[in-house]
Scaffold this motif. Structure first.
Motif, PDB file in Angstrom:
ATOM      1  N   ASP A   1      10.171   1.198  14.768  1.00  0.00           N
ATOM      2  CA  ASP A   1      12.137   0.871  14.533  1.00  0.00           C
ATOM      3  C   ASP A   1      13.125   1.705  15.787  1.00  0.00           C
ATOM      4  OD1 ASP A   1      11.582  -0.488  12.024  1.00  0.00           O
ATOM      5  OD2 ASP A   1      12.425   0.620  10.727  1.00  0.00           O
ATOM      6  N   GLU A   2      12.242   3.211  15.320  1.00  0.00           N
ATOM      7  CA  GLU A   2      12.865   4.235  16.956  1.00  0.00           C
ATOM      8  C   GLU A   2      12.222   3.292  18.302  1.00  0.00           C
ATOM      9  OE1 GLU A   2      15.719   6.516  17.950  1.00  0.00           O
ATOM     10  OE2 GLU A   2      15.327   5.779  16.597  1.00  0.00           O
ATOM     11  N   ILE A   3      10.827   3.380  17.802  1.00  0.00           N
ATOM     12  CA  ILE A   3      10.072   2.459  19.588  1.00  0.00           C
ATOM     13  C   ILE A   3      11.777   1.344  19.855  1.00  0.00           C
ATOM     14  CG2 ILE A   3       8.667   1.821  20.681  1.00  0.00           C
ATOM     15  CD1 ILE A   3       6.848   3.702  18.975  1.00  0.00           C
ATOM     16  N   ALA A   4      11.515   0.566  19.141  1.00  0.00           N
ATOM     17  CA  ALA A   4      12.478  -1.160  19.464  1.00  0.00           C
ATOM     18  C   ALA A   4      12.972  -0.362  19.673  1.00  0.00           C
ATOM     19  CB  ALA A   4      12.591  -1.646  17.963  1.00  0.00           C
ATOM     20  N   ARG A   5      14.136   0.536  18.524  1.00  0.00           N
ATOM     21  CA  ARG A   5      15.488   1.123  19.846  1.00  0.00           C
ATOM     22  C   ARG A   5      15.698   1.729  21.175  1.00  0.00           C
ATOM     23  NH1 ARG A   5      19.583   4.897  19.211  1.00  0.00           N
ATOM     24  NH2 ARG A   5      17.488   6.798  18.952  1.00  0.00           N
TER      25      ARG A   5
ATOM     26  N   GLN B   1       4.634  -4.347  24.732  1.00  0.00           N
ATOM     27  CA  GLN B   1       3.695  -3.367  25.592  1.00  0.00           C
ATOM     28  C   GLN B   1       2.785  -2.154  24.600  1.00  0.00           C
ATOM     29  OE1 GLN B   1       6.664  -1.868  28.222  1.00  0.00           O
ATOM     30  NE2 GLN B   1       5.909  -4.219  29.789  1.00  0.00           N
ATOM     31  N   LEU B   2       3.764  -0.975  23.759  1.00  0.00           N
ATOM     32  CA  LEU B   2       2.825  -0.441  22.865  1.00  0.00           C
ATOM     33  C   LEU B   2       2.340  -0.727  22.353  1.00  0.00           C
ATOM     34  CD1 LEU B   2       2.299   2.697  21.897  1.00  0.00           C
ATOM     35  CD2 LEU B   2       4.695   2.440  20.762  1.00  0.00           C
ATOM     36  N   LEU B   3       2.419  -1.712  21.128  1.00  0.00           N
ATOM     37  CA  LEU B   3       1.284  -1.946  20.539  1.00  0.00           C
ATOM     38  C   LEU B   3       0.215  -3.376  21.023  1.00  0.00           C
ATOM     39  CD1 LEU B   3       3.469  -3.950  17.602  1.00  0.00           C
ATOM     40  CD2 LEU B   3       2.297  -1.733  17.620  1.00  0.00           C
ATOM     41  N   ASP B   4       0.586  -3.461  22.298  1.00  0.00           N
ATOM     42  CA  ASP B   4      -0.669  -4.853  22.882  1.00  0.00           C
ATOM     43  C   ASP B   4      -1.338  -2.726  23.541  1.00  0.00           C
ATOM     44  OD1 ASP B   4       0.284  -7.012  23.054  1.00  0.00           O
ATOM     45  OD2 ASP B   4       1.083  -6.593  24.738  1.00  0.00           O
ATOM     46  N   SER B   5      -1.414  -2.125  23.794  1.00  0.00           N
ATOM     47  CA  SER B   5      -2.359  -1.038  24.534  1.00  0.00           C
ATOM     48  C   SER B   5      -2.773  -0.450  22.935  1.00  0.00           C
ATOM     49  CB  SER B   5      -1.211   0.352  24.536  1.00  0.00           C
ATOM     50  OG  SER B   5      -0.948  -0.149  25.974  1.00  0.00           O
ATOM     51  N   VAL B   6      -1.940  -0.167  22.067  1.00  0.00           N
ATOM     52  CA  VAL B   6      -3.288  -0.393  20.476  1.00  0.00           C
ATOM     53  C   VAL B   6      -3.568  -0.531  20.252  1.00  0.00           C
ATOM     54  CG1 VAL B   6      -2.360   0.379  17.932  1.00  0.00           C
ATOM     55  CG2 VAL B   6      -0.444   1.383  19.453  1.00  0.00           C
ATOM     56  N   SER B   7      -3.448  -1.511  20.614  1.00  0.00           N
ATOM     57  CA  SER B   7      -4.587  -3.176  19.936  1.00  0.00           C
ATOM     58  C   SER B   7      -6.231  -2.857  20.772  1.00  0.00           C
ATOM     59  CB  SER B   7      -3.958  -4.891  20.229  1.00  0.00           C
ATOM     60  OG  SER B   7      -4.161  -4.901  21.409  1.00  0.00           O
TER      61      SER B   7
ATOM     62  N   HIS C   1       8.067  -5.286  11.244  1.00  0.00           N
ATOM     63  CA  HIS C   1       7.566  -5.915  12.452  1.00  0.00           C
ATOM     64  C   HIS C   1       6.504  -7.064  12.528  1.00  0.00           C
ATOM     65  CE1 HIS C   1       9.581  -2.833  13.876  1.00  0.00           C
ATOM     66  NE2 HIS C   1       9.295  -1.962  12.658  1.00  0.00           N
ATOM     67  N   ALA C   2       6.513  -7.513  12.770  1.00  0.00           N
ATOM     68  CA  ALA C   2       5.659  -9.359  13.225  1.00  0.00           C
ATOM     69  C   ALA C   2       4.512  -8.824  14.149  1.00  0.00           C
ATOM     70  CB  ALA C   2       6.696 -10.336  13.367  1.00  0.00           C
ATOM     71  N   GLY C   3       4.868  -8.143  15.185  1.00  0.00           N
ATOM     72  CA  GLY C   3       4.013  -7.911  16.115  1.00  0.00           C
ATOM     73  C   GLY C   3       3.168  -6.611  16.028  1.00  0.00           C
ATOM     74  N   VAL C   4       2.921  -6.094  15.183  1.00  0.00           N
ATOM     75  CA  VAL C   4       1.932  -5.575  13.984  1.00  0.00           C
ATOM     76  C   VAL C   4       0.563  -6.767  13.830  1.00  0.00           C
ATOM     77  CG1 VAL C   4       0.511  -4.458  11.958  1.00  0.00           C
ATOM     78  CG2 VAL C   4       3.160  -4.080  13.382  1.00  0.00           C
ATOM     79  N   CYS C   5       1.093  -8.401  13.613  1.00  0.00           N
ATOM     80  CA  CYS C   5       0.207  -8.783  13.345  1.00  0.00           C
ATOM     81  C   CYS C   5      -0.181 -10.003  15.069  1.00  0.00           C
ATOM     82  CB  CYS C   5       1.168  -9.919  12.652  1.00  0.00           C
ATOM     83  SG  CYS C   5       1.818  -9.625  11.499  1.00  0.00           S
ATOM     84  N   ALA C   6       0.298  -9.492  15.353  1.00  0.00           N
ATOM     85  CA  ALA C   6      -0.143  -9.814  17.023  1.00  0.00           C
ATOM     86  C   ALA C   6      -0.898  -8.634  17.549  1.00  0.00           C
ATOM     87  CB  ALA C   6       1.496 -10.366  17.829  1.00  0.00           C
ATOM     88  N   MET C   7      -0.256  -7.915  16.605  1.00  0.00           N
ATOM     89  CA  MET C   7      -1.593  -6.324  18.036  1.00  0.00           C
ATOM     90  C   MET C   7      -2.686  -6.831  16.389  1.00  0.00           C
ATOM     91  SD  MET C   7      -1.384  -2.668  16.339  1.00  0.00           S
ATOM     92  CE  MET C   7      -1.722  -2.635  14.740  1.00  0.00           C
ATOM     93  N   GLU C   8      -3.167  -7.195  16.052  1.00  0.00           N
ATOM     94  CA  GLU C   8      -3.947  -6.818  15.073  1.00  0.00           C
ATOM     95  C   GLU C   8      -4.721  -8.410  15.656  1.00  0.00           C
ATOM     96  OE1 GLU C   8      -7.003  -6.033  12.101  1.00  0.00           O
ATOM     97  OE2 GLU C   8      -4.898  -4.819  13.182  1.00  0.00           O
ATOM     98  N   LYS C   9      -4.591  -9.539  15.463  1.00  0.00           N
ATOM     99  CA  LYS C   9      -4.826 -10.553  15.894  1.00  0.00           C
ATOM    100  C   LYS C   9      -5.154 -10.342  17.867  1.00  0.00           C
ATOM    101  CE  LYS C   9      -3.458 -15.686  17.817  1.00  0.00           C
ATOM    102  NZ  LYS C   9      -3.915 -15.060  19.441  1.00  0.00           N
ATOM    103  N   HIS C  10      -4.719  -9.361  18.780  1.00  0.00           N
ATOM    104  CA  HIS C  10      -5.758  -9.486  19.692  1.00  0.00           C
ATOM    105  C   HIS C  10      -6.029  -8.370  19.783  1.00  0.00           C
ATOM    106  CE1 HIS C  10      -4.756  -8.714  24.233  1.00  0.00           C
ATOM    107  NE2 HIS C  10      -4.310  -7.474  23.831  1.00  0.00           N
ATOM    108  N   MET C  11      -6.588  -7.869  19.042  1.00  0.00           N
ATOM    109  CA  MET C  11      -7.844  -6.340  18.952  1.00  0.00           C
ATOM    110  C   MET C  11      -8.950  -7.638  18.633  1.00  0.00           C
ATOM    111  SD  MET C  11      -9.815  -5.508  16.153  1.00  0.00           S
ATOM    112  CE  MET C  11      -8.408  -5.008  14.391  1.00  0.00           C
ATOM    113  N   LEU C  12      -8.872  -8.249  17.508  1.00  0.00           N
ATOM    114  CA  LEU C  12      -9.907  -9.247  17.215  1.00  0.00           C
ATOM    115  C   LEU C  12     -10.650  -9.641  18.115  1.00  0.00           C
ATOM    116  CD1 LEU C  12      -8.619 -10.628  13.829  1.00  0.00           C
ATOM    117  CD2 LEU C  12     -10.472  -8.997  14.022  1.00  0.00           C
TER     118      LEU C  12
END
Length: 215
Positions: A93-97, A106-112, A168-179
């Motif tokens: 939440d704070e990162i998005a804010r 971009q952060l979640l893409d890097s995490v994936s 955060h829907a982006g977490v789902c996208a992160m896991e999909k990208h990781m897979l």
């Protein structure tokens, strides 16, 4: 948030809580605390020891018989609730804010990509082998997974980040990208627990949709 596999009101739950609060205890002290017999306490301790939750040590006091005291192992700490989900949700939440949704994405893409790097061994072999490796990888994290016939896709019967993903829907996208990084192939999200389905299902995209494997 994790939860204990034992009811807090059960005898085993009371033993875990007592040891967590007091550090260690003898069988006699546990008898008094629970109001049960020595045999009952011993049976519970044997059960906990088999799970790797109990450590023992001898205390020698003078000429008397040494006392055995029981304490929790590091593994036992994991059965008590922890608020990781709340912390991660607040952080996102704070990162998005501060950085906006694009910055969060971009952060979640890097995490994936970092997660995929940690699963390099799962990305070995042909697509069928990689999907089998992903299944083992997920099930080692406590997520039941079924590989569909002919390696056409996956069915996930639980979400590894359920509480966070609901916010955060982006977490789902992160896991999909990781897979996709691990499989070296594009996948499509067919159903989602976040959207109200009982499972998350993914299909391997038809056609030539291979992507570069993480090295």
């Amino acid at each position: 948030m994790q939860s204990t596999p034992f009811s807090a009101d059960s005898s085993v739950g009371q033993i875990l809580t007592f040891l967590q609060r007091n550090g260690e205890a003898t069988i006699r002290e546990l008898e008094i605390e629970l109001g049960v017999s020595t045999t009952a306490v011993r049976e519970h301790l044997i059960n906990l020891d088999a799970r790797g939750y109990i450590a023992t040590r001898l205390i020698r006091n003078g000429r008397g018989r040494p006392r055995i005291v029981y304490s929790l192992t590091e593994q036992a700490r994991d059965v008590f609730p922890r608020s990781y989900d709340t912390l991660v949700t607040v952080l996102l939440d704070e990162i998005a804010r501060q950085q906006g949704e694009q910055g969060l994405t971009q952060l979640l893409d890097s995490v994936s990509e970092r997660l995929a790097e940690g699963y390099q061994q799962a990305g070995k072999g042909n697509l069928e082998s990689r999907m089998g490796n992903v299944q083992k990888m997920m099930e080692s994290r406590g997520i039941p997974v079924e590989v569909q016939p002919d390696s056409q896709g996956f069915t996930f019967y639980a979400c590894p980040y359920h509480e966070v993903a609901m916010d955060h829907a982006g977490v789902c996208a992160m896991e999909k990208h990781m897979l996709e990084q691990v499989l070296g192939h594009s996948i499509q999200n067919e159903t989602s627990i976040r959207s109200g389905s009982r499972v998350c299902s993914f299909s391997v995209a038809a056609g030539d949709n291979t992507i570069a494997l993480v090295e």
